[in-house]
Design a protein around this motif. Structure first.
Motif, PDB file in Angstrom:
ATOM      1  N   GLU A  38       0.839  -1.188   0.000  1.00  0.00           N
ATOM      2  CA  GLU A  38       0.000   0.000   0.000  1.00  0.00           C
ATOM      3  C   GLU A  38       0.881   1.247   0.000  1.00  0.00           C
ATOM      4  N   GLY A  39       0.275   2.322  -0.474  1.00  0.00           N
ATOM      5  CA  GLY A  39       1.016   3.574  -0.554  1.00  0.00           C
ATOM      6  C   GLY A  39       1.657   3.804  -1.894  1.00  0.00           C
ATOM      7  N   LEU A  40       1.656   2.789  -2.751  1.00  0.00           N
ATOM      8  CA  LEU A  40       2.163   2.923  -4.110  1.00  0.00           C
ATOM      9  C   LEU A  40       0.987   2.978  -5.078  1.00  0.00           C
ATOM     10  N   ALA A  41       1.236   3.521  -6.246  1.00  0.00           N
ATOM     11  CA  ALA A  41       0.172   3.668  -7.231  1.00  0.00           C
ATOM     12  C   ALA A  41      -0.116   2.334  -7.902  1.00  0.00           C
ATOM     13  N   ARG A  42      -1.412   2.131  -8.223  1.00  0.00           N
ATOM     14  CA  ARG A  42      -1.857   0.962  -8.958  1.00  0.00           C
ATOM     15  C   ARG A  42      -2.799   1.409 -10.067  1.00  0.00           C
ATOM     16  N   ALA A  43      -3.063   0.494 -10.958  1.00  0.00           N
ATOM     17  CA  ALA A  43      -4.011   0.754 -12.034  1.00  0.00           C
ATOM     18  C   ALA A  43      -5.000  -0.394 -12.096  1.00  0.00           C
ATOM     19  N   GLY A  44      -6.262  -0.058 -12.350  1.00  0.00           N
ATOM     20  CA  GLY A  44      -7.259  -1.110 -12.406  1.00  0.00           C
ATOM     21  C   GLY A  44      -8.582  -0.601 -12.936  1.00  0.00           C
ATOM     22  N   LEU A  45      -9.591  -1.441 -12.771  1.00  0.00           N
ATOM     23  CA  LEU A  45     -10.949  -1.084 -13.213  1.00  0.00           C
ATOM     24  C   LEU A  45     -11.945  -1.877 -12.389  1.00  0.00           C
ATOM     25  N   LYS A  46     -13.170  -1.415 -12.440  1.00  0.00           N
ATOM     26  CA  LYS A  46     -14.241  -2.076 -11.699  1.00  0.00           C
ATOM     27  C   LYS A  46     -15.494  -2.097 -12.549  1.00  0.00           C
ATOM     28  N   SER A  74      -6.567   4.767 -11.303  1.00  0.00           N
ATOM     29  CA  SER A  74      -5.145   5.037 -11.459  1.00  0.00           C
ATOM     30  C   SER A  74      -4.759   6.008 -10.369  1.00  0.00           C
ATOM     31  N   GLY A  75      -4.243   5.474  -9.294  1.00  0.00           N
ATOM     32  CA  GLY A  75      -3.927   6.324  -8.156  1.00  0.00           C
ATOM     33  C   GLY A  75      -3.220   5.538  -7.082  1.00  0.00           C
ATOM     34  N   VAL A  76      -3.071   6.172  -5.930  1.00  0.00           N
ATOM     35  CA  VAL A  76      -2.359   5.569  -4.809  1.00  0.00           C
ATOM     36  C   VAL A  76      -3.328   4.675  -4.054  1.00  0.00           C
ATOM     37  N   TRP A  77      -2.948   3.427  -3.938  1.00  0.00           N
ATOM     38  CA  TRP A  77      -3.812   2.464  -3.252  1.00  0.00           C
ATOM     39  C   TRP A  77      -3.546   2.491  -1.753  1.00  0.00           C
ATOM     40  N   SER A  78      -4.507   2.547  -0.912  1.00  0.00           N
ATOM     41  CA  SER A  78      -5.933   2.599  -1.150  1.00  0.00           C
ATOM     42  C   SER A  78      -6.467   4.002  -0.802  1.00  0.00           C
ATOM     43  N   ALA A 907       1.403   4.401 -13.322  1.00  0.00           N
ATOM     44  CA  ALA A 907       0.131   3.697 -13.421  1.00  0.00           C
ATOM     45  C   ALA A 907      -0.765   4.555 -14.285  1.00  0.00           C
ATOM     46  N   VAL A 908      -1.443   3.927 -15.246  1.00  0.00           N
ATOM     47  CA  VAL A 908      -2.228   4.697 -16.207  1.00  0.00           C
ATOM     48  C   VAL A 908      -3.585   4.034 -16.404  1.00  0.00           C
ATOM     49  N   ALA A 909      -4.601   4.854 -16.551  1.00  0.00           N
ATOM     50  CA  ALA A 909      -5.955   4.392 -16.868  1.00  0.00           C
ATOM     51  C   ALA A 909      -6.534   5.331 -17.912  1.00  0.00           C
ATOM     52  N   ARG A 910      -7.108   4.763 -18.968  1.00  0.00           N
ATOM     53  CA  ARG A 910      -7.715   5.569 -20.024  1.00  0.00           C
ATOM     54  C   ARG A 910      -8.720   4.704 -20.773  1.00  0.00           C
ATOM     55  N   ASN A 911      -9.657   5.393 -21.411  1.00  0.00           N
ATOM     56  CA  ASN A 911     -10.606   4.683 -22.257  1.00  0.00           C
ATOM     57  C   ASN A 911     -10.782   5.426 -23.557  1.00  0.00           C
ATOM     58  N   ILE A 912     -11.264   4.722 -24.554  1.00  0.00           N
ATOM     59  CA  ILE A 912     -11.288   5.231 -25.916  1.00  0.00           C
ATOM     60  C   ILE A 912     -12.240   6.391 -26.096  1.00  0.00           C
ATOM     61  N   GLU A 913     -13.247   6.481 -25.214  1.00  0.00           N
ATOM     62  CA  GLU A 913     -14.262   7.524 -25.373  1.00  0.00           C
ATOM     63  C   GLU A 913     -13.923   8.806 -24.643  1.00  0.00           C
ATOM     64  N   ILE A 920      -2.387   9.501 -15.542  1.00  0.00           N
ATOM     65  CA  ILE A 920      -1.051   8.909 -15.434  1.00  0.00           C
ATOM     66  C   ILE A 920      -0.463   9.352 -14.097  1.00  0.00           C
ATOM     67  N   VAL A 921      -0.168   8.389 -13.249  1.00  0.00           N
ATOM     68  CA  VAL A 921       0.296   8.672 -11.891  1.00  0.00           C
ATOM     69  C   VAL A 921       1.609   7.939 -11.668  1.00  0.00           C
ATOM     70  N   PRO A 922       2.638   8.600 -11.151  1.00  0.00           N
ATOM     71  CA  PRO A 922       3.887   7.883 -10.813  1.00  0.00           C
ATOM     72  C   PRO A 922       3.611   6.793  -9.787  1.00  0.00           C
ATOM     73  N   ILE A 923       4.260   5.645  -9.959  1.00  0.00           N
ATOM     74  CA  ILE A 923       4.044   4.546  -9.026  1.00  0.00           C
ATOM     75  C   ILE A 923       4.507   4.925  -7.626  1.00  0.00           C
ATOM     76  N   ILE A 924       5.588   5.673  -7.550  1.00  0.00           N
ATOM     77  CA  ILE A 924       6.022   6.197  -6.247  1.00  0.00           C
ATOM     78  C   ILE A 924       5.482   7.606  -6.140  1.00  0.00           C
ATOM     79  N   PRO A 925       4.466   7.844  -5.326  1.00  0.00           N
ATOM     80  CA  PRO A 925       3.845   9.185  -5.264  1.00  0.00           C
ATOM     81  C   PRO A 925       4.772  10.207  -4.640  1.00  0.00           C
ATOM     82  N   ALA A 926       4.481  11.456  -4.945  1.00  0.00           N
ATOM     83  CA  ALA A 926       5.352  12.536  -4.483  1.00  0.00           C
ATOM     84  C   ALA A 926       5.329  12.693  -2.979  1.00  0.00           C
ATOM     85  N   ASP A 927       4.224  12.327  -2.322  1.00  0.00           N
ATOM     86  CA  ASP A 927       4.169  12.556  -0.873  1.00  0.00           C
ATOM     87  C   ASP A 927       5.055  11.583  -0.101  1.00  0.00           C
ATOM     88  N   LEU A 928       5.617  10.598  -0.810  1.00  0.00           N
ATOM     89  CA  LEU A 928       6.601   9.755  -0.138  1.00  0.00           C
ATOM     90  C   LEU A 928       7.950  10.439  -0.015  1.00  0.00           C
TER      91      LEU A 928
END
Length: 1613
Positions: A38-46, A74-78, A907-913, A920-928
């Motif tokens: 936790e605390g690192l960026a992930r990418a996913g969908l629901k 696409s963000g810092v989990w959780s 970590a990146v999330a995008r859709n065609i529409e 686009i989020v760095p896997i190691i966030p800046a607040d670390l």
């Protein structure tokens, strides 16, 4: 538990989905990828929705999604929240709302039906829901395993069932092992050439996956009702060992029962088509790159826009985003059809730059569209042969090998335009094999129909004896690697039929090599085949060695390897033995996991074999294997080189070099190059003008005609051949023969080519500008596998590169060249070349993990960007007539960053529409990142413009390291900068490093990869130091003096230096014992104690060095006084030097070289080099001087040739060349009676750093080398090093090295080649021809020698035997056994025991013999007085000279290096390229000592006498002009023998020398020969003669009598 089983049995063991009811469930699926912390960026969908299920017929149901929602993450989990993908949901609303049909029987999902309007991607989402409903419940078991179908394929599944009696619930758990699938749904793209390592994946898998399903079931009347289902699937991947951590893709599904509705689902008004089963179906994601998502609305317009952008922004230099734009162009082209591409081509084909971009992008499309386009355009002659070749080579490796693509390539193989072009046909034919190999790479059984056309062709080619076609087709089969090709391949191997045995060896070679790719699929079959080849000793050694290579590529078991070792113990062919032993031994050192079992087997085998194989020289075939492998990283590389020799020649017959890479548990052959040099060495060394007239050859053939069953050696092969393999596939090959060479010469000298050269020169003179751009999709490796939710997970690696070079060239001449220019005009003109070049390159690599479809992407990826540009502007001037050359480097506009590397993970999330909403989020966030606690140290080395006594101010600056390690923070972060100021160049260069990674979480390679790393190299001009240009000027000849800028004055004396010798002498007088005492104590202290552990022993070398220089001075007393005084004493060099310290005062320089920086303030910076030659004193002087006014640093080197045996040089440097000095003396002499050479280095003062460097070098000398040295006890000079090399023989050296503290010996150092001591120390036979003199010396180094003395004959292979010669009969001593028969040497003994030698060479016969204790020479029957020697052939390079007490014949260009004869001995020396092509008493000179005794018919005999007598040229009758009265006969054994239990009569199968009929023996000698025995009642047909019995096998060996001297009567006919 019994209750549970009973309940399930009564419920028919199936979930209840009653008719006329709609079951409503709440469904949610979440996919999340990234590192597990936790605390690192992930990418996913629901995906969330209500699921409606209702029955429409028996075992047929409808499934509908109600109120579906799509979310991206696409963000810092959780910490961060999901983002709704409303636009995508709206675009897919109609498809998501469309219900699908599925068959459902006893809990098992069957066929799936959906309207055509439902895309495969959306249908896979439905499959993810159906995957939860899949239940195989057995009636009688609670725990069981089975292979169950699911979205991920048919995988091993474990069921466990329990019951909650109180709650009346049944709890069912099933787990699915995704690494144990009978039918895995995995798609690999770009990995066809990779070989999986099963052993590597046993303990640690790079890709591991499992899914757990938990169900709560409620028993109902009709079965069970699924109240709740949860799925937790975890797939983890790491390119390294999984113990070091892995990235994860976690899929969670939940299905919760809500209610039962009575309203049934109404299907849509559309035809429901069969769309497969529950198994995932691969869709458009196969053509979708995961790097970017592009919405294609108008493919043609978008392609035009991308092409315009790429062309416009990459003219002068590569744009940093060009690789990404090129990848986008590929993506749009993949979504386009052939019609769109054709229209784009027609629009831009007349524009060269656009045209090239299109042709470079086409192969990367990767579909059959590429091949169809190339086919159409080449047939229409829209693309040139060069363009077609370039596109086809790339396409064969990048296009997906489906059946359609294979059919297109097959059609190309029969296309007339391609068949007529040899290069294109080679590409297409080899490419066809490659396409078949790729198609079959992931198939257990590959259709034989694909390769059958090649089988038919090769059968026809062999029947028609079409050798070139046969070789081509074998290479195609080798590329294809189809197991069914083994049968047609074996048909051309020599061990499987007489027809194959008649084919040339190069066909057999290709047949063996063609089995290598088959071995990757069927190693056991190939092992059986190549073992047969290896064990067949009748085969050519090269074929057996190739079989050995193929065998070890199959990774044989230990039993097979030890069997080979046992066979080698009795191996007669040393080439095969040496090769196999070295191959095994090199494999014992392998550390690669793929080779662990082979390495262990070879380690055992090497201990079984004889260690004497290790001592075979470099002339024997060798195999070398080296590798490096990191187990934690699962990364490695290997290189193998195979040297295949034929006859112990200097130049190997074949060399194969191969590199191999290992990564993430897979391996692949990267590059392989093979070269065969069949006739190359012979062509390079022999005389091309040998007289090949029929008379000469007929004369020699007449002599050997009488030899028993004479068999000549096979004729020479082509000059050379070469092949290149990439990724295990042969992509090109060429045979270099006389025809090809003649064509090349004709082409180069043709008027068209000369006209092209003149046109090119005129173009350069008018100014030439070119822009070259080359884009490339260098890597596309993808693995796509479905998740439980129906979304595809992708692991991929992409690398794209764009290289550019903008070139401007202009040539001008003075005077202007005429229109009819030739080489003479160029040599007289003053030429000037102005050029500016701006090479640049941009590379981007992406490593991606996550969900990739053409609708949405949720991935974590690593991006590496490399950008570099190195502009240059140069001007070169050449004036050949004046001997002047000048090169100038002019200022250019340099970008701030010469090179930059940016490495980031996101970590990146995008859709065609909704592409603008891409996150686009760095896997190691800046607040670390905490505030950086560090200080930056930047140091720049400045030039010291002071009169330093040790170095010039222009010896450029030191580079001082910058920063100290920074971190005491949460994040591992480094920021460093290093700078160096190059004063003479006028600029400052800096190297900057910024790095942050996730190693603070886990210090493993994977976590170090995650983060951000930036490396930049910058260059800036230094203010206040304006450098206009850099110059290098070379002047040769009389004008060199004009180029010397700084005046040299070496006449000033250094009083301090002059006083030192006197002080040293005084010190010796006052304290004579001090020096010895000091050395004694020092030599017995630490220096000797340290070395004693590394040296073998201590000895004293008793022999002293006697100088040839001193002996020459003693015998030259009659010479001039100057010569005797200046060249015979040790002070002669100093005398010459003192007369004229600076040769420039009296002698013009031979050449001058000036390096300088031209500054705006005209201050001189740089160096000048001047060289002087004084011929009267044989003195050479070289001076290097700094040009700066305040800098007096100089380097002075003086050398004097004091005699033919001694040269002395003095080297000094520092201020006015007086700070440091050394003296170097090289001379020749004798140690005892052996020639020797000595090199001495003495000094007065050296920089202290030299001593430190010497200690460092000594520490790095391997102990294995020092272990072979011995240490002496002599006391040596304090400031002197000495190296003495003593040639105790032409192949052995003693080496003595003396230093101030020790003397070290290396005794009996064996050389791999013979030293031409006589040629170097004495006169060579070609004094008037320098080229022939060099040729002679080189040939003597590698010559094979056969000699005779005191009745002992030593063969070319150094095998010795006693030789008793028959009287008056000629024996073949040595001859060229090829069809050319370039020479022949015959030996005969007369009645007074004198030896006669006859040499037949070119068009002459040379007779050598002794008469009255004097040598006699006859040429063509005419005696040549010894005083008239040397004799020189009028046309050929043949000479006859007196040498010592005998006569020598020299004809190295004809293969006979030297034939020397004196009274009681003789020797024959062959040039190296004749090895293996000779025969006779001296053998084949092939190094095969165990196969030395071969008779003229090729049979190998055991007895030396039998061997020698087989080479006697027999008489036909007593009327023969020769006095020989003997012939070869098969003799009958005088007694009967018991053989195989039968009484037998025996006949010799080896000919025995017997007197002619009518003659009786006067002298005989025993000889042991082989006999073939027949039953006593069998009849031996005497009419068959000698030839028939000589072909029989040997049953026993017995001794009989051979005749040496015969006495004949008148009855002899």
């Amino acid at each position: 538990m019994k209750v549970v089983v009973l309940a399930l049995a009564l419920a028919l063991v199936a979930p209840d989905l009653a008719t006329s009811k709609t079951y409503v469930y709440k469904y949610e699926a979440v996919l999340m990828g990234g590192l597990p912390e936790e605390g690192l960026a992930r990418a996913g969908l629901k995906v969330s929705s209500k699921i409606l299920i209702s029955a429409i017929a028996e075992n047929t149901f409808l499934l509908k999604l109600s109120e579906p929602e799509l979310f991206e993450y696409s963000g810092v989990w959780s910490k961060d929240a999901y983002i709704p993908a409303n636009k995508l949901k709206a675009a897919l609303a109609s498809q998501l709302a469309t219900p699908i049909k599925f068959e459902y029987t006893n809990g098992v999902v069957g066929r799936v039906f959906a309207p055509e309007g439902v895309s495969t991607t959306v249908l896979n989402i439905f499959r993810g829901v159906l995957n939860v409903l899949q239940l195989n419940i057995k009636k009688t078991q609670n725990v069981y395993e089975l292979q169950e179908a699911g979205a991920q394929g048919v995988c091993k599944t474990l069921y466990a069932i329990t019951e909650d009696e109180k709650a009346e619930r049944i709890l069912l758990t099933k787990t699915r092992d995704l690494n144990n699938c009978q039918e895995g749904m995995v798609k690999d793209l770009g990995l066809a050439y990779a070989e999986k390592c099963v052993e590597c994946q046993k303990n640690a898998k790079n890709l591991r996956g499992a899914a757990a399903y938990n169900y709560i079931l409620k028993p109902v009347a009709a079965g069970v009702l699924i109240l709740e289902a949860t799925v937790n699937e975890l797939i983890q991947f790491t390119p390294f060992k999984e113990l070091n951590g892995a990235a994860q893709m976690n899929t969670k599904q939940s299905l919760v029962f809500l209610e039962v509705q009575k309203t049934p689902i109404v299907p849509v008004n559309a035809q429901y088509l069969h769309r497969g089963s529950i198994k995932y179906e691969f869709a458009s994601e196969l053509l979708q790159t995961p790097v970017q998502l592009t919405k294609i609305t108008n493919a043609q317009a978008q392609i035009v826009e991308l092409l315009t952008h790429l062309v416009t922004n990459n003219m002068q230099m590569v744009h940093e985003d060009a690789p990404l734009k090129f990848l986008e162009l590929i993506q749009v082209l993949r979504k386009s059809n052939l019609m769109d591409i054709n229209q784009i081509w027609n629009q831009f084909k007349s524009k060269p730059v656009f045209r090239q971009w299109i042709l470079d992008a086409l192969p990367a499309i990767g579909t059959s569209t590429t091949l169809r386009f190339i086919q159409e355009k080449f047939m229409a002659k829209d693309i040139s042969t060069y363009e077609a070749s370039q596109a086809l080579v790339a396409s064969m490796h990048m296009v997906t090998a489906d059946l359609e693509a294979i059919k297109i390539v097959e059609a190309l193989t029969n296309n007339n335009l391609i068949v007529e072009n040899a290069a294109l046909r080679q590409i297409v034919m080899l490419g066809y094999g490659t396409m078949v190999a790729k198609h079959c790479s992931d198939k257990i059984a590959c259709p034989v129909e694909l390769i059958k056309p090649i089988h038919d062709r090769i059968s026809r080619a062999v029947a028609e004896q079409n050798i070139d076609e046969t070789i081509m087709l074998l290479k195609v089969l080798g590329n294809a690697g189809h197991p069914n090709s083994l049968k047609p391949i074996t048909k051309v191997l020599p061990i499987f039929g007489t027809a194959a045995a008649s084919l040339p060896d190069r066909v057999h070679v290709e047949a063996i090599l063609a089995m290598r790719n088959i071995a990757k699929k069927e190693p056991r079959l190939i092992q059986e085949m190549v073992v047969q080849l290896f064990m067949d000793k009748a085969l050519q050694p090269e074929l057996r060695m190739l079989a050995c290579i193929v065998l070890f590529e199959t990774r044989p078991p230990i039993g097979l390897v030890t069997t080979l070792a046992n066979v080698l113990k009795a191996e007669e062919n040393l080439q095969v033995a040496s090769f196999t032993y070295s191959h095994m031994k090199s494999l014992t050192r392998s550390t690669v996991a793929h080779q662990s079992s082979v390495a262990a087997a070879c380690n055992v085998a090497v201990k079984i074999m004889s260690p004497k194989f290790d001592r075979l020289s470099y002339r024997f075939s060798k195999a070398i294997h080296m590798d490096a492998y990191s187990e934690p990283l699962m990364l490695g590389a290997a290189a193998s080189v195979f040297f295949i020799n034929h006859a112990a020649r200097f130049l190997p017959k074949a060399v194969v070099a191969k590199t191999r890479g290992y990564i993430a548990g897979a391996a692949a052959d990267i590059l392989e190059v093979g070269v065969r040099t069949e006739g190359l060495q012979e062509v390079l060394l022999k005389n091309p003008d040998i007289d090949n007239n029929a008379d000469r050859i007929t004369k020699m053939r007449r002599v050997i005609k009488a030899l028993s069953q004479w068999r000549s050696q096979p004729s020479s092969q082509p000059l050379a051949s070469v092949y290149v393999k990439f990724l295990g596939q042969e992509i090109a090959f060429a045979n270099i023969d006389k025809v090809l060479v003649d064509k090349a010469i004709a082409l180069a000298t043709s008027p068209q080519v000369q006209a092209m050269g003149k046109d090119a020169l005129r173009s350069l003179m008018s100014g030439f500008t070119a822009h070259y751009t080359k884009p490339m999709l260098a890597a596309e490796f993808r693995r796509i596998l479905p998740t439980a939710a129906g979304f595809p997970m992708e692991l991929s690696l992409y690398t794209t590169a764009v290289a550019n070079a903008a070139v401007q060239v202009k040539v001008s001449t003075t005077p202007t060249l005429p229109d009819n220019l030739n080489l003479a005009h160029l040599l007289k003109a003053n030429m000037k070349l102005e050029t500016e070049i701006r090479p640049s390159i941009a590379v981007q690599s992406f490593a991606v993990m996550g969900v990739n479809t053409d609708l949405l992407q949720s991935t974590v990826f690593i991006r590496a960007k490399v950008n570099s540009i190195l502009p240059a502007k140069l001007t070169a001037k050449l004036d050949i007539s004046d001997g002047n050359f000048k090169l100038q480097a002019l200022p250019v506009v340099v970008p701030e960053n010469l090179a930059a590397v940016h490495y980031e993970s996101f970590a990146v999330a995008r859709n065609i529409e909704d592409l603008p909403a891409e996150r686009i989020v760095p896997i190691i966030p800046a607040d670390l990142l905490e505030p950086l606690i560090s200080r930056q140290f930047i140091s720049q080395a400045e030039s010291i413009l002071s009169g330093s006594a040790s170095k010039s101010s222009e010896i450029l600056s030191d580079v001082v390291s910058g920063m100290q390690p920074i971190i005491k923070s949460k994040l591992a972060r480094v920021e460093k900068k290093y700078c160096a100021k190059l004063a003479a160049m006028g600029f400052k260069s800096c190297f900057k490093l910024e790095s942050e990674d996730a190693a603070f979480i886990r210090n493993t390679p994977l976590y170090k990869l995650v983060g951000k790393h930036i490396v930049t190299v910058t260059i800036k001009h230094v203010e206040g130091q304006q450098i206009e240009r850099l110059e290098m000027e070379v002047q040769v000849g009389p004008k060199a003096a004009d180029k010397i800028i700084k005046q040299i004055d070496l006449s000033q004396e250094d009083e301090t230096a002059l006083g030192k010798p006197a002080l040293l002498k005084l010190k010796k007088i006052l304290a004579p014992g001090q020096r010895n005492a000091t050395r004694s104590s020092s030599s017995s202290s630490s220096s000797r104690s340290n070395s004693a552990l590394r040296m073998s022993k201590t000895v004293v070398y008793p022999l002293k060095f006697q100088k040839d220089h001193k002996k020459q001075a003693m015998v030259s007393q009659a010479r001039s006084a100057r010569a005797s005084t200046s060249r015979s004493s040790a002070s002669s060099f100093q005398a010459i030097y003192n007369k004229n310290k600076y040769l420039g005062a009296t002698v013009a320089p031979s050449f001058a070289i000036v390096f300088r920086a031209v500054r705006a303030d005209h201050d001189l910076m740089g160096y000048e080099i001047s060289a002087f030659l004084d011929k009267p004193t044989a003195r050479v002087q070289l001076i290097i001087a700094a040009l700066a006014k305040a800098d007096n640093w100089k380097f002075c080197a003086d050398g004097v040739l004091l005699s033919n045996h001694k040269v002395t040089a003095n080297i000094a440097w520092g201020v006015e060349c007086k700070q440091y000095s050394t003296k170097l003396t090289a001379d020749t002499g004798l140690v005892a009676k052996s020639p020797a050479a000595r090199l001495r280095l003495s000094w007065e003062k050296l920089p202290s750093a030299f001593k430190s460097y010497a200690k460092i070098v000594y520490q790095y000398i391997p102990s294995s080398i020092l272990a072979g040295l011995v240490e002496g006890k002599e006391m040596n000079s304090e400031r002197q090093l000495s190296l003495i090399v003593v040639a105790t023989s032409n192949r052995d050296l003693d080496v003595i090295m003396k230093s101030p503290k020790r003397t070290i010996y290396k005794l009996a150092l064996h050389l791999p080649m013979a030293l031409p001591l006589e040629a170097i120390t004495g006169l060579t036979p070609f004094e008037d021809n320098t080229l022939e003199k060099v040729r002679y010396i080189v040939a003597q180094m590698y010559a094979a020698q056969c000699s005779y003395s005191k009745n002992i004959l030593t063969t070319f292979n150094n095998r010795r035997y006693t030789h008793e010669m028959p009287l008056f009969c000629n024996q073949v001593l040595a001859q060229d056994c090829s069809p050319d028969i370039k020479f022949m040497v015959l030996l005969k003994k007369d009645n007074v025991e004198q030896k006669h030698i006859n040499v037949k060479i070119a068009d002459i016969d040379i007779d050598l013999y002794t008469m009255n204790n004097a040598m006699v020479v006859k040429v063509n029957g005419m005696q040549i007085p010894i005083n008239n020697l040397p004799y020189k052939h009028p046309t050929a390079q043949i000479q006859i000279r007196s040498k010592n007490e005998g006569i020598s014949v020299y004809a190295p260009s004809h293969g006979l290096h030297e034939m020397y004869m004196e009274k009681n001995s003789w020797k024959v020396m062959l040039v190296d390229w004749m090895r293996g092509q000779t025969c006779g008493l001296c053998g084949k000179a092939d190094g095969e000592v165990r196969q030395e005794f071969r008779t003229p018919n090729g049979r190998m005999v055991k007895d030396a006498v039998s061997f020698a007598h087989s080479w006697v040229i027999p008489a036909e009758s007593c009327g023969d002009t020769s006095e020989c009265r003997m012939r070869q006969e098969s003799v009958k054994l005088e007694r009967q023998m018991m053989v195989h239990g039968q009484e037998s009569k025996c006949y010799s199968v080896e000919s025995v020398l017997r007197c002619l009929p009518g003659c009786h023996p006067v002298k005989t000698t025993p000889v042991t020969v082989g006999f073939h025995c027949l039953p006593i009642e069998a009849n031996q047909n005497q009419s068959e003669g000698l030839n028939s019995i000589l072909d029989k096998s040997v049953d026993l060996r017995e001794t009989t009598q051979a005749h040496l001297t015969c006495s004949c009567t008148a009855q002899c006919a």
